[in-house]
Structures are given as structure tokens and as C-alpha cells.
Design a protein around this motif. Structure first.
Motif, PDB file in Angstrom:
ATOM      1  N   GLY A 206       0.859  -1.244  -0.070  1.00  0.00           N
ATOM      2  CA  GLY A 206       0.078  -0.038  -0.013  1.00  0.00           C
ATOM      3  C   GLY A 206       0.909   1.149   0.147  1.00  0.00           C
ATOM      4  N   ARG A 207       1.970   1.314  -0.605  1.00  0.00           N
ATOM      5  CA  ARG A 207       2.945   2.255  -0.422  1.00  0.00           C
ATOM      6  C   ARG A 207       3.188   2.736  -1.892  1.00  0.00           C
ATOM      7  NH1 ARG A 207       4.691   2.740   4.652  1.00  0.00           N
ATOM      8  NH2 ARG A 207       6.014   4.591   3.849  1.00  0.00           N
ATOM      9  N   PHE A 208       2.423   2.578  -2.855  1.00  0.00           N
ATOM     10  CA  PHE A 208       2.270   2.998  -4.220  1.00  0.00           C
ATOM     11  C   PHE A 208       1.253   4.091  -4.648  1.00  0.00           C
ATOM     12  CE2 PHE A 208       1.306   2.340  -8.815  1.00  0.00           C
ATOM     13  CZ  PHE A 208       2.654   2.553  -9.489  1.00  0.00           C
ATOM     14  N   ARG A 209       1.896   4.932  -5.192  1.00  0.00           N
ATOM     15  CA  ARG A 209       0.971   6.049  -5.477  1.00  0.00           C
ATOM     16  C   ARG A 209       1.057   6.646  -6.793  1.00  0.00           C
ATOM     17  NH1 ARG A 209      -0.148   4.873  -1.178  1.00  0.00           N
ATOM     18  NH2 ARG A 209      -0.233   5.506   0.878  1.00  0.00           N
ATOM     19  N   ILE A 210       0.043   7.208  -7.512  1.00  0.00           N
ATOM     20  CA  ILE A 210      -0.242   7.740  -8.795  1.00  0.00           C
ATOM     21  C   ILE A 210      -0.406   9.168  -8.989  1.00  0.00           C
ATOM     22  CG2 ILE A 210      -0.402   5.412  -9.917  1.00  0.00           C
ATOM     23  CD1 ILE A 210      -3.289   6.443 -10.384  1.00  0.00           C
ATOM     24  N   PHE A 211       0.116   9.983  -9.773  1.00  0.00           N
ATOM     25  CA  PHE A 211      -0.158  11.180  -9.962  1.00  0.00           C
ATOM     26  C   PHE A 211      -0.415  11.438 -11.265  1.00  0.00           C
ATOM     27  CE2 PHE A 211       4.440  11.251 -10.372  1.00  0.00           C
ATOM     28  CZ  PHE A 211       4.604  11.818 -11.473  1.00  0.00           C
ATOM     29  N   ALA A 212      -1.662  12.396 -11.534  1.00  0.00           N
ATOM     30  CA  ALA A 212      -1.923  13.028 -12.893  1.00  0.00           C
ATOM     31  C   ALA A 212      -1.118  13.779 -13.400  1.00  0.00           C
ATOM     32  CB  ALA A 212      -3.354  13.704 -12.400  1.00  0.00           C
ATOM     33  N   ASP A 213      -1.230  14.155 -14.727  1.00  0.00           N
ATOM     34  CA  ASP A 213      -0.350  14.824 -15.664  1.00  0.00           C
ATOM     35  C   ASP A 213      -0.310  16.360 -15.194  1.00  0.00           C
ATOM     36  OD1 ASP A 213      -0.736  12.552 -17.337  1.00  0.00           O
ATOM     37  OD2 ASP A 213      -2.057  13.641 -18.814  1.00  0.00           O
ATOM     38  N   ASN A 214       1.042  16.652 -15.285  1.00  0.00           N
ATOM     39  CA  ASN A 214       1.454  18.027 -14.491  1.00  0.00           C
ATOM     40  C   ASN A 214       0.880  18.478 -13.297  1.00  0.00           C
ATOM     41  OD1 ASN A 214       2.339  18.491 -17.408  1.00  0.00           O
ATOM     42  ND2 ASN A 214       0.200  18.717 -17.931  1.00  0.00           N
ATOM     43  N   ALA A 215       0.596  17.236 -12.318  1.00  0.00           N
ATOM     44  CA  ALA A 215       0.149  17.522 -11.150  1.00  0.00           C
ATOM     45  C   ALA A 215       1.545  17.136 -10.012  1.00  0.00           C
ATOM     46  CB  ALA A 215      -0.922  16.447 -10.418  1.00  0.00           C
ATOM     47  N   SER A 216       1.342  17.458  -8.939  1.00  0.00           N
ATOM     48  CA  SER A 216       2.349  17.531  -7.787  1.00  0.00           C
ATOM     49  C   SER A 216       2.296  16.154  -7.064  1.00  0.00           C
ATOM     50  CB  SER A 216       2.226  18.571  -6.646  1.00  0.00           C
ATOM     51  OG  SER A 216       2.301  20.054  -7.140  1.00  0.00           O
ATOM     52  N   PRO A 217       3.316  15.236  -7.440  1.00  0.00           N
ATOM     53  CA  PRO A 217       3.392  14.020  -6.647  1.00  0.00           C
ATOM     54  C   PRO A 217       3.356  14.027  -5.302  1.00  0.00           C
ATOM     55  CG  PRO A 217       5.258  14.292  -8.473  1.00  0.00           C
ATOM     56  CD  PRO A 217       4.647  15.666  -8.130  1.00  0.00           C
ATOM     57  N   ILE A 218       4.193  15.151  -4.751  1.00  0.00           N
ATOM     58  CA  ILE A 218       4.009  15.436  -3.411  1.00  0.00           C
ATOM     59  C   ILE A 218       4.176  16.775  -3.120  1.00  0.00           C
ATOM     60  CG2 ILE A 218       5.245  13.350  -2.723  1.00  0.00           C
ATOM     61  CD1 ILE A 218       7.884  14.709  -2.444  1.00  0.00           C
ATOM     62  N   PRO A 219       3.752  17.605  -1.951  1.00  0.00           N
ATOM     63  CA  PRO A 219       3.840  18.723  -1.612  1.00  0.00           C
ATOM     64  C   PRO A 219       5.112  19.448  -2.065  1.00  0.00           C
ATOM     65  CG  PRO A 219       2.546  17.723   0.193  1.00  0.00           C
ATOM     66  CD  PRO A 219       3.222  16.635  -0.768  1.00  0.00           C
ATOM     67  N   GLY A 220       5.242  20.520  -2.691  1.00  0.00           N
ATOM     68  CA  GLY A 220       6.465  21.252  -2.967  1.00  0.00           C
ATOM     69  C   GLY A 220       7.188  20.599  -4.291  1.00  0.00           C
ATOM     70  N   PHE A 221       6.642  19.712  -4.981  1.00  0.00           N
ATOM     71  CA  PHE A 221       7.390  18.940  -6.021  1.00  0.00           C
ATOM     72  C   PHE A 221       6.471  19.144  -7.000  1.00  0.00           C
ATOM     73  CE2 PHE A 221      10.386  18.335  -2.795  1.00  0.00           C
ATOM     74  CZ  PHE A 221      11.423  17.751  -3.295  1.00  0.00           C
ATOM     75  N   GLY A 222       6.511  19.633  -8.373  1.00  0.00           N
ATOM     76  CA  GLY A 222       5.730  19.573  -9.294  1.00  0.00           C
ATOM     77  C   GLY A 222       6.132  18.793 -10.363  1.00  0.00           C
ATOM     78  N   SER A 223       5.433  18.502 -11.394  1.00  0.00           N
ATOM     79  CA  SER A 223       5.850  17.606 -12.559  1.00  0.00           C
ATOM     80  C   SER A 223       5.483  18.180 -13.919  1.00  0.00           C
ATOM     81  CB  SER A 223       5.356  16.255 -12.364  1.00  0.00           C
ATOM     82  OG  SER A 223       3.754  16.144 -12.793  1.00  0.00           O
ATOM     83  N   ILE A 224       6.080  17.846 -14.767  1.00  0.00           N
ATOM     84  CA  ILE A 224       5.695  18.256 -16.408  1.00  0.00           C
ATOM     85  C   ILE A 224       5.720  17.107 -17.103  1.00  0.00           C
ATOM     86  CG2 ILE A 224       6.210  19.775 -18.324  1.00  0.00           C
ATOM     87  CD1 ILE A 224       8.354  21.210 -16.411  1.00  0.00           C
ATOM     88  N   LEU A 225       4.320  16.846 -17.790  1.00  0.00           N
ATOM     89  CA  LEU A 225       4.350  15.509 -18.558  1.00  0.00           C
ATOM     90  C   LEU A 225       5.220  15.816 -19.898  1.00  0.00           C
ATOM     91  CD1 LEU A 225       2.963  12.941 -19.179  1.00  0.00           C
ATOM     92  CD2 LEU A 225       1.223  14.261 -20.338  1.00  0.00           C
ATOM     93  N   ARG A 226       6.115  14.806 -20.018  1.00  0.00           N
ATOM     94  CA  ARG A 226       6.813  15.082 -21.337  1.00  0.00           C
ATOM     95  C   ARG A 226       7.033  13.655 -21.944  1.00  0.00           C
ATOM     96  NH1 ARG A 226      11.178  19.368 -18.867  1.00  0.00           N
ATOM     97  NH2 ARG A 226      10.243  21.470 -19.971  1.00  0.00           N
ATOM     98  N   PRO A 227       5.857  13.345 -22.728  1.00  0.00           N
ATOM     99  CA  PRO A 227       5.598  11.999 -23.131  1.00  0.00           C
ATOM    100  C   PRO A 227       6.636  11.680 -24.521  1.00  0.00           C
ATOM    101  CG  PRO A 227       3.936  13.596 -23.785  1.00  0.00           C
ATOM    102  CD  PRO A 227       4.846  14.250 -22.849  1.00  0.00           C
ATOM    103  N   GLY A 228       6.635  10.365 -24.733  1.00  0.00           N
ATOM    104  CA  GLY A 228       7.396   9.894 -25.953  1.00  0.00           C
ATOM    105  C   GLY A 228       8.240   8.965 -25.578  1.00  0.00           C
ATOM    106  N   HIS A 229       9.267   9.177 -24.623  1.00  0.00           N
ATOM    107  CA  HIS A 229      10.157   8.064 -24.331  1.00  0.00           C
ATOM    108  C   HIS A 229       9.296   7.119 -23.466  1.00  0.00           C
ATOM    109  CE1 HIS A 229      14.070   6.443 -23.126  1.00  0.00           C
ATOM    110  NE2 HIS A 229      13.614   6.480 -21.841  1.00  0.00           N
ATOM    111  N   THR A 230       8.519   7.496 -22.621  1.00  0.00           N
ATOM    112  CA  THR A 230       7.453   6.522 -22.166  1.00  0.00           C
ATOM    113  C   THR A 230       6.061   7.322 -22.174  1.00  0.00           C
ATOM    114  OG1 THR A 230       7.457   6.988 -19.916  1.00  0.00           O
ATOM    115  CG2 THR A 230       8.948   5.128 -20.850  1.00  0.00           C
ATOM    116  N   PRO A 231       4.972   6.601 -22.114  1.00  0.00           N
ATOM    117  CA  PRO A 231       3.636   7.434 -22.083  1.00  0.00           C
ATOM    118  C   PRO A 231       3.461   8.542 -21.048  1.00  0.00           C
ATOM    119  CG  PRO A 231       3.120   5.143 -22.654  1.00  0.00           C
ATOM    120  CD  PRO A 231       4.773   5.339 -22.018  1.00  0.00           C
ATOM    121  N   GLY A 232       3.967   8.234 -19.864  1.00  0.00           N
ATOM    122  CA  GLY A 232       3.960   9.167 -18.742  1.00  0.00           C
ATOM    123  C   GLY A 232       4.887   9.730 -18.271  1.00  0.00           C
TER     124      GLY A 232
END
Length: 324
Positions: A206-232
Motif C-alpha cells: 500500500g505504498r504505491f501512489r499515482i499522480f496526474a499529468d502536470n500534478a504535484s506528486p508530493i507537496p512542493g514538488f511539481g511535474s511536467i508531462l513530457r511523453p514519448g520516451h514512455t507514455p507518462g
């Protein structure tokens, strides 16, 4: 007849004999086997109030002329020779640890035992840097490939037993779906098996989490979807005191070819055309905004800046500082 010239010549001759004898003696005492290993590979820098530690998982010799596409092997070889490289080229496998003062966040986890003895050194270098795997609070993956997720698990047990593992939803759905495994070409089935094996202990606990496109996986850390190498495939964005640091993932494989020719892609991409478009956009964005970039396969520590130049783009590595 002794002259000043003959006296000096004689003295110099004696000095030469004495020096030669000393060098011979010292050479004998200094004899030792070649070490053939590097020092522990970690590198620290400050990002505002956050301490960043680059961690090497090792290097892997890759015959890039065989794997780069939208080009020719002869062209790749010529480019490599122009920067004093020859195939196979050692590509770094890097991960990045962020100490916020209250949490330890690891971005990417290395290869573990999946890709041979030249790799799999992340945990040893983590310890050399002063940390234990049990101290890691979160592991954020830029994507699920063996050289980024293989180090999560050893002998079926989690290497980071107290960490939550965060993955973009598209990558989780792609790599962990049994239907995709069943329909994959035989040569690519191994990648699906490795993904499931690496993540299973965290899913089961139960220690696996998913995050949405361009969302913050954890507070203070953002993400940018940059597909192609893999889908996500996602870059991870960290900011502190007005400074920005973007962990690219696999935007580029090495710095010799793709910065001048971003349309050259690699066979490891799920979709090379999308990956090439993504790479160009990432280069433009980094050059325009001037933030720190960290690349998983750029020469260790893989940290630097991107600038535009007459040949498309240029990689400017971090200036080494002993201050940390």
C-alpha cells in the motif's frame, strides 16, 4: 685544467646520476596494483533552502550509433569523434536526492541488479553521502524503465521500506497492465516484467501512489508531462527561494549528439517522434528560462544549464564547487 665550465658539467653529471638513482628507488617503492575503480560518486549543491545530492548508479557503455534513429551510424560516429569520444560511450545513470530539512525525496532509483555490475551502485553511493535507504520518505519516478525503477527492489523486498513510491498515472497504467504485456513484441516483454517486479512490493504494501499529468506528486514538488520516451514520462520540478531545478528524466541520452540535433531519437523510446518533439520543447523551455536541469544520462553529476547557440542548443555543466 679545471675550469668553471668543466666543474659545472661534472656537478650536473653527478646530480643526474643521483636523481636517476632516487627516481629508480622511489619507483620500486611506489609499485602497486591498479585500483580500476572510482571514488564514491555523489555531488552536493544548494537550491535555496534545499540540499540536492546527485547520486551515481554507475555507467553503462552504449553503442549509440546502433540505437540512435533518424540519423545514420556513420554520422553518429563522426559526431562522437569530433568531441573525442568513441563507441561504445559510457552513459551515466544518475538519481537525485532532495533534503528539504524535514523529508528526504529521491527522484529515480537506479537499476538495482537488472543491468549488470557496471551499474547498481546507487545505494552504496547513498550511504557514502551519509544516508540510509530506510531514511527515504518518498521516491518519485520520472518513468518506469529498468534504469530508473530497478533499484526499488532487491530479492523481492523493498530497498526503501519506509518510502512511498510515486509514478505518473499514464506510466503506471501502461507498464503494469497485463494486457499490454500480452500484446507487446517479444523483445519488449522483459521491460513489462521488470516494471511489475520492481513495483510489486510497494503495491502490495500500500505504498504505491499515482499522480496526474502536470500534478504535484508530493507537496512542493511539481511535474511536467513530457511523453514519448514512455507514455507518462515526466520531469520533476523543485523550487526554493526563487531558484528552480528540473529533473529531466530521459530527455537526452548523453550530451554529444542530441543538443545539436534534437530530432535524433533513440530506440528506447516508446514513440520516438513524440519524444523528439518533447525534447525540442524541453530544450527551448530550459534555455529560455535559465533554470537548473538534471539529466539521468548526462555525464555525472548531470546537472547544468541549457543555452541556445548557432547549432541549436548547448549543454553547460555545473561548475564544480567543493562547498556543496
Amino acid at each position: 685544467m679545471t675550469t668553471r665550465r668543466s666543474f659545472l658539467k661534472a656537478g650536473l653529471g653527478l646530480l643526474s646520476l643521483s636523481t636517476a638513482g632516487a627516481l629508480t628507488a622511489r619507483a620500486g617503492y611506489a609499485a602497486a596494483p591498479f585500483a580500476k575503480t572510482q571514488a564514491p560518486a555523489f555531488y552536493r549543491m544548494a537550491l535555496g533552502d534545499i540540499e540536492v545530492t546527485a547520486l551515481s548508479d554507475g555507467t553503462l557503455p552504449v553503442p549509440l550509433e546502433k540505437f540512435f534513429n533518424n540519423t545514420t551510424p556513420d554520422h553518429v560516429d563522426a559526431v562522437l569523434r569530433s568531441v573525442f569520444l568513441e563507441s561504445p560511450v559510457d552513459l551515466s545513470v544518475n538519481a537525485y536526492l532532495f533534503n528539504t530539512g524535514s523529508r528526504l525525496i529521491l527522484i529515480d532509483a537506479g537499476t538495482g541488479g537488472l543491468l549488470g555490475p557496471r551499474l547498481g551502485h546507487l545505494v552504496a553511493n547513498l550511504r557514502a553521502a551519509g544516508y540510509e535507504p530506510e531514511q527515504i520518505d518518498d521516491v518519485v519516478l520520472t518513468h518506469i524503465h529498468a534504469d530508473h525503477s530497478g533499484g526499488l527492489t532487491h530479492a523481492g523486498k523493498p530497498v526503501f521500506p519506509n518510502a512511498l513510491v510515486h509514478v505518473n498515472k499514464r506510466d503506471a497504467e501502461y507498464w503494469l497492465d497485463p494486457a499490454n504485456l500480452a500484446s507487446a513484441p517479444e523483445a519488449k516483454k522483459t521491460s513489462f516484467h521488470e516494471a511489475t517486479t520492481s513495483l510489486k512490493p510497494y503495491v502490495d504494501a500500500g505504498r504505491f501512489r499515482i499522480f496526474a499529468d502536470n500534478a504535484s506528486p508530493i507537496p512542493g514538488f511539481g511535474s511536467i508531462l513530457r511523453p514519448g520516451h514512455t507514455p507518462g514520462h515526466s520531469s520533476i520540478v523543485i523550487e526554493s527561494k526563487g531558484e528552480r531545478f528540473v529533473v529531466w528524466g530521459d530527455i537526452s541520452h548523453g550530451d554529444a549528439v542530441q543538443f545539436d540535433e534534437p530530432d535524433i531519437a533513440i530506440d528506447f523510446d516508446v514513440d520516438s517522434q513524440i519524444a523528439a518533439n518533447t525534447r525540442r520543447h524541453a530544450f527551448v523551455h530550459a534555455a529560455d528560462h535559465g533554470y537548473w536541469v538534471a539529466g539521468a544520462h548526462l555525464p555525472f553529476p548531470g546537472i547544468g544549464h541549457v543555452r541556445a547557440d548557432s547549432d541549436e542548443f548547448d549543454w553547460v555543466p555545473v561548475n564544480y564547487s567543493a562547498a556543496g
